[in-house]
Design a protein around this motif. Structure first.
Motif, PDB file in Angstrom:
ATOM      1  N   LEU A  79       6.894 -11.362   8.919  1.00 25.12           N
ATOM      2  CA  LEU A  79       6.325 -11.246   7.712  1.00 25.12           C
ATOM      3  C   LEU A  79       7.148 -10.628   6.409  1.00 25.12           C
ATOM      4  N   PRO A  80       8.425 -11.699   6.668  1.00 27.71           N
ATOM      5  CA  PRO A  80       9.472 -11.014   4.985  1.00 27.71           C
ATOM      6  C   PRO A  80       8.350 -10.811   3.863  1.00 27.71           C
ATOM      7  N   VAL A  81       8.981  -9.596   3.186  1.00 33.42           N
ATOM      8  CA  VAL A  81       8.086  -9.071   2.476  1.00 33.42           C
ATOM      9  C   VAL A  81       9.208  -8.306   1.593  1.00 33.42           C
ATOM     10  N   ASP A  82       9.894  -7.836   0.533  1.00 34.06           N
ATOM     11  CA  ASP A  82      10.681  -6.990  -0.238  1.00 34.06           C
ATOM     12  C   ASP A  82       9.253  -5.726  -0.697  1.00 34.06           C
ATOM     13  N   PRO A  83       9.909  -4.756  -0.051  1.00 40.52           N
ATOM     14  CA  PRO A  83       9.272  -3.112  -0.045  1.00 40.52           C
ATOM     15  C   PRO A  83       9.135  -2.666  -1.914  1.00 40.52           C
ATOM     16  N   ASP A  84      10.242  -3.191  -2.425  1.00 46.91           N
ATOM     17  CA  ASP A  84       9.734  -2.757  -4.263  1.00 46.91           C
ATOM     18  C   ASP A  84       9.257  -4.036  -4.752  1.00 46.91           C
ATOM     19  N   ALA A  85       8.603  -4.996  -4.464  1.00 45.86           N
ATOM     20  CA  ALA A  85       8.266  -6.049  -4.887  1.00 45.86           C
ATOM     21  C   ALA A  85       6.650  -5.226  -5.027  1.00 45.86           C
ATOM     22  N   VAL A  86       6.594  -5.911  -6.791  1.00 46.14           N
ATOM     23  CA  VAL A  86       5.393  -4.931  -7.558  1.00 46.14           C
ATOM     24  C   VAL A  86       4.410  -6.448  -6.971  1.00 46.14           C
ATOM     25  N   ILE A  87       2.684  -5.786  -6.431  1.00 46.56           N
ATOM     26  CA  ILE A  87       1.812  -7.022  -6.161  1.00 46.56           C
ATOM     27  C   ILE A  87       1.558  -7.861  -7.071  1.00 46.56           C
TER      28      ILE A  87
END
Length: 524
Positions: A138-146
């Motif tokens: 489930l690739p997601v950037d930890p610092d991305a804003v929702i």
């Protein structure tokens, strides 16, 4: 896609709901429901909107307190005063409407409510996101804003939140309602992987094809009660009958279109999104009275902004929109509605319905200031109530009182109310964007019939849908969009493989040739 079955676990293992009852005033949402979920299985909870599925899961998750019954987890009776206690007991929930703080980052959302003290360890939170993302694909950037993430990625964050709490039992509440077909396939793989590592999954849905593809067991609810169990191989027709309590016509019965004069004409239309980027780029099309033109395409290719521009709710940079020969390119939404356009938005929760207003008030949002509902500055509340009762009965909006708040309606009934409001006046054009998203089969059957009936009255219907089954069933012509442009306008019986290639930007003739060559290659 096939599902695997697991051997029965020890009697004490598993999640059991015994005789769960939940009432809201005189309304019984859950009536002595029994349900069990085994580790290492996907148990589908199937039912119409308003059948009590989400209420039951909200009881399990501690959002509601049951009026009767018992929750047993791995042999131990449990009571949850709030979701925090449920999470501590190993329950995780992925909500239909995401429970995320939009201005926070992914990592901040993950740690929210789990802070160990006054100091928040963001380094560890980011590392947790990366580790879980890699483990579960489930690739997601930890610092991305929702708020900057598409809905498919936001759902990944919801899943990661549940997994960060080491949930043993996961509830997926209508998880595919806002996903593209590709994202749905990805989610199914994730759910199967979670099952295979021993987690018990409750999958709440009304989509019959998904149930048959992934379920290990199926329980059907209707009007707050368990009405049957079914095997994954059960036909869609039988599952629909169990859900609705009657035979459901899963096909759309309509005559060939008899188009009249052009009622909506779009030429050279270029539209920008809120950030100023061009998302609809010089498109041309027209819709005649008495026909349904369906816009097909993967979500995010300009369809939403096109629909908003037609209503007058998005920036038109150039081009022209004409309704019955009148230029409405820069009209306000109010002016567009008065000119004869009906509009069903893709997100009824934010754009189509006001939960804090009564159902009766919602049903006159498009003409509350005109007779017979208003005289000068005064509202005629009796006329508003009479209108609501009439529309409730005509459109089968299931509510005991039209003065109840709009938030009391299930998703399918709220969608019926939106369509009822738009069809309660004479229209030149109906723009319907994802009109059956998040709606069960019984409501879909009803909504499709009303849309076809509106076409047959001579209204021009422009329907935006990411559901190919819906496009094939309703369209008289299909316009395919890709990256804000029109790839082509084709017949509704165009082969799916060809439509799929067009949705990826391949022109019609080239797509036909590619499909033909592929078929010839397979035959050799």
């Amino acid at each position: 896609m096939t599902s695997s079955t697991s051997s029965p676990p020890a009697e004490s293992a598993g999640l059991q709901l015994k005789g769960i009852t939940k009432t809201f005033g005189s309304f019984v949402a859950n009536d002595a429901i029994d349900l069990d979920v085994r580790p290492g299985e996907i148990h589908c909870l199937l039912g119409e909107n308003g059948a009590g599925k989400s209420t039951l899961m909200n009881v399990l998750y501690g959002l509601y307190q049951p009026d009767g019954g018992q929750i047993v987890i791995d042999g131990t009776p449990r009571q949850f005063a709030d979701p925090k206690q449920a999470m501590a007991a190993g329950i995780g929930m992925v909500h239909q409407h995401f429970m995320l703080v939009e201005v926070f980052s992914v990592a901040e959302n993950l740690i929210l409510g789990r802070e160990p003290g006054l100091v928040v360890d963001m380094k560890t939170a980011r590392a947790t996101v990366r580790e879980l993302s890699a483990r579960y694909g489930l690739p997601v950037d930890p610092d991305a804003v929702i708020e900057d993430l598409p809905v498919g990625i936001q759902q990944r964050v919801e899943i990661l939140k549940a997994l960060a709490n080491d949930a043993k039992y996961l509830i997926f509440d209508e998880p595919t309602a806002v996903l593209t077909p590709q994202e749905i396939d990805e989610l199914m793989v994730v759910m199967q992987n979670l099952r295979d590592e021993g987690r018990g999954i409750v999958f709440i849905t009304h989509k019959l094809r998904e149930v048959r593809a992934i379920a290990d067991r199926i329980t059907v609810l209707r009007r707050g009660r368990v009405v049957g169990q079914a095997e994954p191989g059960t036909s869609e027709q039988e599952l629909a009958r169990l859900m609705v309590g009657r035979a459901v016509d899963l096909s759309v019965d309509k005559e060939h279109a008899a188009p009249g004069a052009v009622r909506l004409e779009v030429s050279g239309l270029t539209v920008a999104n809120a950030a100023g980027a061009v998302v609809v780029d010089g498109i041309d099309f027209e819709v005649s009275g008495g026909e349904i033109l369906c816009i097909a395409g993967v979500q995010g290719n300009g369809q939403s902004e096109l629909a908003d521009a037609l209503l007058g709710n998005a920036a038109v940079l150039s081009g022209r929109i004409e309704l019955d020969g009148v230029d409405i390119s820069h009209a306000t939404p109010r002016q567009t509605i008065v000119a004869g356009m009906g509009f069903v938005p893709e997100d009824r929760q934010h754009d189509g319905f006001i939960g804090s207003f009564t159902i009766a008030e919602n049903l006159v949002l498009n003409r509350y200031d005109r007779p017979p509902f208003a005289s000068g500055l005064s509202l005629d509340l009796r006329a508003i109530d009479r209108n609501a009762v009439a529309l409730r009965d005509e459109f089968d909006i299931r509510t005991p009182d039209v003065r109840n708040l709009g938030s009391s309606l299930s998703g399918g009934n709220a969608q019926k109310a939106v369509l009822a409001r738009e069809l309660s006046r004479d229209l030149s054009v109906l723009v319907a964007s994802q009109p059956t998203r998040g709606v069960d089969v019984g409501a879909i059957e009803f909504l499709h019939k009303r849309i076809v009936a509106e076409r047959d009255r001579g209204t021009a219907v422009l329907l935006v849908s990411t559901e190919l089954e819906e496009v094939e069933a309703l369209a008289d012509r299909v316009l395919v969009m890709y990256r804000g442009t029109v790839v082509g306008i084709v017949a509704p019986d165009t082969p799916r493989d060809v439509l799929g290639m067009m949705m990826a930007g391949v022109p019609y003739d080239e797509a036909v040739a590619l499909v033909r060559d592929a078929e010839q290659g397979e035959g050799e």
